[in-house]
Motif scaffolding. Structure first.
Motif, PDB file in Angstrom:
ATOM      1  N   PRO A 266       0.794  -1.233   0.000  1.00 40.38           N
ATOM      2  CA  PRO A 266       0.000   0.000   0.000  1.00 40.38           C
ATOM      3  C   PRO A 266       0.825   1.281   0.000  1.00 40.38           C
ATOM      4  N   ALA A 267       1.959   1.305   0.704  1.00 42.81           N
ATOM      5  CA  ALA A 267       2.766   2.523   0.758  1.00 42.81           C
ATOM      6  C   ALA A 267       3.287   2.913  -0.615  1.00 42.81           C
ATOM      7  N   LYS A 268       3.371   1.954  -1.514  1.00 38.52           N
ATOM      8  CA  LYS A 268       3.843   2.225  -2.872  1.00 38.52           C
ATOM      9  C   LYS A 268       2.696   2.200  -3.886  1.00 38.52           C
ATOM     10  N   ASP A 269       1.455   2.086  -3.398  1.00 46.54           N
ATOM     11  CA  ASP A 269       0.281   2.016  -4.275  1.00 46.54           C
ATOM     12  C   ASP A 269       0.446   0.943  -5.345  1.00 46.54           C
ATOM     13  N   LEU A 270       0.951  -0.205  -4.915  1.00 47.90           N
ATOM     14  CA  LEU A 270       1.301  -1.260  -5.850  1.00 47.90           C
ATOM     15  C   LEU A 270       0.793  -2.603  -5.325  1.00 47.90           C
ATOM     16  N   ALA A 271       0.434  -3.473  -6.235  1.00 50.31           N
ATOM     17  CA  ALA A 271       0.075  -4.844  -5.877  1.00 50.31           C
ATOM     18  C   ALA A 271       0.544  -5.771  -6.985  1.00 50.31           C
ATOM     19  N   ALA A 272       0.763  -7.033  -6.617  1.00 50.61           N
ATOM     20  CA  ALA A 272       1.129  -8.057  -7.586  1.00 50.61           C
ATOM     21  C   ALA A 272       0.124  -9.188  -7.473  1.00 50.61           C
ATOM     22  N   GLY A 273      -0.385  -9.627  -8.616  1.00 54.05           N
ATOM     23  CA  GLY A 273      -1.381 -10.679  -8.617  1.00 54.05           C
ATOM     24  C   GLY A 273      -0.856 -11.938  -9.270  1.00 54.05           C
ATOM     25  N   ALA A 274      -1.084 -13.073  -8.606  1.00 54.11           N
ATOM     26  CA  ALA A 274      -0.793 -14.380  -9.182  1.00 54.11           C
ATOM     27  C   ALA A 274      -2.132 -14.941  -9.631  1.00 54.11           C
ATOM     28  N   CYS A 275      -2.352 -14.956 -10.929  1.00 57.37           N
ATOM     29  CA  CYS A 275      -3.696 -15.164 -11.466  1.00 57.37           C
ATOM     30  C   CYS A 275      -3.765 -16.376 -12.387  1.00 57.37           C
ATOM     31  N   MET A 276      -3.292 -17.510 -11.859  1.00 58.73           N
ATOM     32  CA  MET A 276      -3.454 -18.802 -12.514  1.00 58.73           C
ATOM     33  C   MET A 276      -2.594 -18.920 -13.775  1.00 58.73           C
ATOM     34  N   GLY A 277      -2.956 -18.208 -14.835  1.00 56.85           N
ATOM     35  CA  GLY A 277      -2.165 -18.260 -16.059  1.00 56.85           C
ATOM     36  C   GLY A 277      -1.371 -17.014 -16.316  1.00 56.85           C
ATOM     37  N   ASP A 278      -1.583 -15.982 -15.506  1.00 54.87           N
ATOM     38  CA  ASP A 278      -0.927 -14.688 -15.694  1.00 54.87           C
ATOM     39  C   ASP A 278      -0.360 -14.169 -14.381  1.00 54.87           C
ATOM     40  N   GLY A 279       0.773 -13.470 -14.473  1.00 56.48           N
ATOM     41  CA  GLY A 279       1.291 -12.682 -13.364  1.00 56.48           C
ATOM     42  C   GLY A 279       1.093 -11.223 -13.703  1.00 56.48           C
ATOM     43  N   SER A 313      12.197  -3.004  -1.189  1.00 53.91           N
ATOM     44  CA  SER A 313      12.246  -1.755  -1.932  1.00 53.91           C
ATOM     45  C   SER A 313      11.194  -1.678  -3.031  1.00 53.91           C
ATOM     46  N   GLY A 314      10.455  -2.748  -3.231  1.00 56.49           N
ATOM     47  CA  GLY A 314       9.420  -2.754  -4.248  1.00 56.49           C
ATOM     48  C   GLY A 314       9.971  -2.756  -5.655  1.00 56.49           C
ATOM     49  N   THR A 315      11.184  -3.306  -5.834  1.00 53.28           N
ATOM     50  CA  THR A 315      11.817  -3.348  -7.153  1.00 53.28           C
ATOM     51  C   THR A 315      11.873  -4.757  -7.736  1.00 53.28           C
ATOM     52  N   LYS A 316      11.327  -5.739  -6.995  1.00 53.91           N
ATOM     53  CA  LYS A 316      11.310  -7.116  -7.456  1.00 53.91           C
ATOM     54  C   LYS A 316      10.003  -7.778  -7.011  1.00 53.91           C
ATOM     55  N   VAL A 317       9.620  -8.819  -7.725  1.00 53.17           N
ATOM     56  CA  VAL A 317       8.503  -9.663  -7.307  1.00 53.17           C
ATOM     57  C   VAL A 317       8.925 -11.116  -7.461  1.00 53.17           C
ATOM     58  N   VAL A 318       8.661 -11.902  -6.429  1.00 49.95           N
ATOM     59  CA  VAL A 318       8.821 -13.355  -6.508  1.00 49.95           C
ATOM     60  C   VAL A 318       7.436 -13.961  -6.704  1.00 49.95           C
ATOM     61  N   PHE A 319       7.232 -14.630  -7.830  1.00 50.32           N
ATOM     62  CA  PHE A 319       5.994 -15.368  -8.087  1.00 50.32           C
ATOM     63  C   PHE A 319       6.245 -16.850  -7.843  1.00 50.32           C
ATOM     64  N   THR A 320       5.223 -17.565  -7.372  1.00 49.63           N
ATOM     65  CA  THR A 320       5.361 -19.007  -7.158  1.00 49.63           C
ATOM     66  C   THR A 320       4.452 -19.778  -8.096  1.00 49.63           C
ATOM     67  N   ASP A 321       4.911 -20.958  -8.469  1.00 49.27           N
ATOM     68  CA  ASP A 321       4.143 -21.866  -9.323  1.00 49.27           C
ATOM     69  C   ASP A 321       3.716 -23.069  -8.490  1.00 49.27           C
ATOM     70  N   GLU A 322       2.395 -23.186  -8.248  1.00 52.66           N
ATOM     71  CA  GLU A 322       1.906 -24.330  -7.477  1.00 52.66           C
ATOM     72  C   GLU A 322       1.551 -25.475  -8.430  1.00 52.66           C
ATOM     73  N   LEU A 323       2.562 -26.030  -9.047  1.00 55.98           N
ATOM     74  CA  LEU A 323       2.400 -27.173  -9.928  1.00 55.98           C
ATOM     75  C   LEU A 323       1.766 -28.332  -9.152  1.00 55.98           C
ATOM     76  N   GLY A 324       0.717 -28.915  -9.687  1.00 58.11           N
ATOM     77  CA  GLY A 324       0.067 -30.036  -9.010  1.00 58.11           C
ATOM     78  C   GLY A 324      -0.883 -29.634  -7.920  1.00 58.11           C
ATOM     79  N   GLY A 325      -1.101 -28.304  -7.744  1.00 61.54           N
ATOM     80  CA  GLY A 325      -2.086 -27.844  -6.769  1.00 61.54           C
ATOM     81  C   GLY A 325      -1.741 -28.096  -5.315  1.00 61.54           C
ATOM     82  N   GLY A 326      -0.484 -28.404  -5.029  1.00 54.37           N
ATOM     83  CA  GLY A 326      -0.075 -28.654  -3.655  1.00 54.37           C
ATOM     84  C   GLY A 326      -0.241 -30.085  -3.199  1.00 54.37           C
ATOM     85  N   GLY A 327      -0.824 -30.929  -4.038  1.00 55.69           N
ATOM     86  CA  GLY A 327      -1.051 -32.315  -3.630  1.00 55.69           C
ATOM     87  C   GLY A 327      -0.178 -33.318  -4.344  1.00 55.69           C
ATOM     88  N   ALA A 328       0.810 -32.830  -5.103  1.00 55.86           N
ATOM     89  CA  ALA A 328       1.646 -33.736  -5.888  1.00 55.86           C
ATOM     90  C   ALA A 328       3.103 -33.666  -5.446  1.00 55.86           C
TER      91      ALA A 328
END
Length: 482
Positions: A266-279, A313-328
């Motif tokens: 919020p302090a940077k008016d920024l958000a990152a979304g992990a949206c299934m097929g898109d970041g 610093s709000g200069t990077k984003v780490v996205f995660t890939d939940e391959l297998g939905g967490g059950g594999a």
């Protein structure tokens, strides 16, 4: 979450403001659904969950406490989920409700109260005297006595609001129904501090899913007035993917039909979304009208964009890939190092010209057994000024602490894991969320309750000096870099 930046004294100690709740809309859970009890020793989990751990760890990370799940959450179906923090308390979601722990002595946590209120996943956040719970499963109604129903007969799913001014006796005060339920939610304070917004992520529409018809390319935004939380309501449903998003590859890559998780700064008016097929990268200067300013895809390695973490610093984003939905079992040689992993992106440019530039992948450098569900999951920054260090859950892959200061060459600096639940077959378990909070790492284990770990490493010692009054990991607040 309260937006706090640590002072030059390196210590923050602020009390959360008390909130006056104006009334009750939904009836509070009955005593049959809500229980409060003190605990001084771990309870025994059911016989379906093995009790013997085979601990493996680096010498700089050690377990200092484990408090097993207690009745009514002591079954293998009562998955422990996400964690929020406030003062001396940790709030842990569970598919059957939530648990409040006193962690004032990290080596001896105790249970303050347990609220039975079924509805997966029951992801949780807190702000002042309010607790918010996500329900992403069709229910017969919005009460804590509801029963599951088929998607063709959905009656209610969405956000529940609790008054936690008395930690020993939380009260259910409001529900807000949202389209397609609430798989996760992200707390974003209003700029006037009189309200908070919940960015509700959900997905998986279908023609037979009541209340969730396709297309579903939006999020729901719930506004909660802090002085009258019973007036909470959906105020916007912005469409983030007017072109429909990534179409996906059946059986291989997820299509974009909403978002799984959003992390706000919020302090940077920024958000990152992990949206299934898109970041995506979002401008959230207007809290009720977030705008997508950048979108990326990884059609080679990512199967399911699951979550996101900014660096300080709000200069990077780490996205995660939940391959297998967490059950594999995906932390094995057959899957390799680039699938079911983290992807590190640098943010380049300014304003609406900001772009996400891929730099590298990170995955735990150990091969787990084919009987262990393992993939990149929830984590948080370890607050080390001047460096980018993260602690992260990997289900039965355990907990990893890793440094991504050099975006192109991330390295692990510590790890801890307890071994497989079963040697002969794959069973769902392990660390759902692993977060740094005020000097220790707290992990919500799906089957084995709350773990507390101590990291002792010269690269992270300064993090122990930084204290915050409240922590919702998906609401990043930043800390001073010297």
């Amino acid at each position: 979450m309260i937006s706090i930046r640590t002072s030059r004294t390196r210590i923050v100690s602020l009390a959360a403001a008390a909130l006056l709740l104006a009334g009750v809309v939904a009836a509070p859970p009955s005593s049959a659904q809500e229980t409060s009890r003190a605990a001084t020793a771990p309870a025994t989990v059911d016989s379906a969950v093995p009790g013997v751990d085979e601990i493996s760890s680096s010498p700089n990370l050690r377990q200092v406490a484990n408090l097993r799940k207690q009745a009514p959450f002591d079954t293998s179906a009562a998955f422990g989920t996400d964690i929020a923090f406030q003062g001396r308390y940790a709030f842990v979601g569970n598919y059957d409700g939530f648990v409040i722990y006193d962690v004032s002595r990290p080596s001896a946590p105790t249970i303050v109260s347990q609220v039975l209120c079924p509805g997966s996943q029951n992801d949780v956040s807190v702000h002042g005297d309010l607790l918010f719970l996500s329900t992403d499963a069709p229910r017969s109604d919005d009460s804590c006595a509801s029963t599951p129903v088929d998607r063709t007969a959905t009656r209610w799913e969405g956000i529940k609001v609790f008054d936690i001014s008395d930690k020993t006796n939380p009260r259910y005060v409001k529900s807000v129904q949202t389209a397609c339920g609430s798989h996760t939610h992200t707390l974003v304070p209003a700029k006037d501090r009189r309200s908070v917004y919940l960015y509700v992520s959900s997905y998986g529409p279908s023609d037979t899913y009541v209340g969730c018809p396709p297309p579903h390319d939006s999020i729901s935004i719930v506004k909660v007035p802090l002085r009258s939380p019973t007036d909470a309501a959906v105020v916007a449903t912005p469409n983030l993917f007017p072109d429909g998003g990534y179409p996906g590859i059946p059986g291989e890559k997820s299509a974009t039909t909403g978002c799984h998780d959003i992390t706000a700064y919020p302090a940077k008016d920024l958000a990152a979304g992990a949206c299934m097929g898109d970041g995506i990268l979002l401008d959230i200067a207007d809290r009720e009208a977030p705008r997508v300013i950048e979108r990326v895809r990884d059609t080679e390695n990512f199967a399911f964009w699951h979550s996101a973490t900014f660096n300080n610093s709000g200069t990077k984003v780490v996205f995660t890939d939940e391959l297998g939905g967490g059950g594999a079992a995906t932390c094995n040689e057959a899957t390799g190092p680039n699938r079911g992993a983290d992807a590190i992106y640098d943010i380049t440019g300014r304003g609406d010209d900001r772009r996400l530039a891929f730099r590298s992948y990170y995955k735990i450098p150990r091969a787990n057994a084919d009987t262990e569900n393992c993939v990149a999951h929830n984590g948080s920054l370890v607050p080390v000024p001047g460096r980018d260090i993260m602690v992260q859950a990997w289900y039965q892959g355990g907990i990893s602490v890793w440094d991504f200061t050099d975006s192109r060459h991330p390295t692990e600096i510590a790890f801890w894991e307890r071994g497989p639940l079963a040697a002969d077959r794959l069973r769902t378990g392990g660390s759902w969320s692993a977060y740094w909070y005020n000097g220790h790492i707290y992990s919500s284990d799906i089957q084995k309750g709350l773990d507390v770990l101590e990291l002792r490493d010269p690269r992270t010692w300064v993090a122990r000096l930084i204290q915050v009054p409240e922590l919702n990991v998906q609401t990043q607040t930043g800390y001073v870099s010297w």
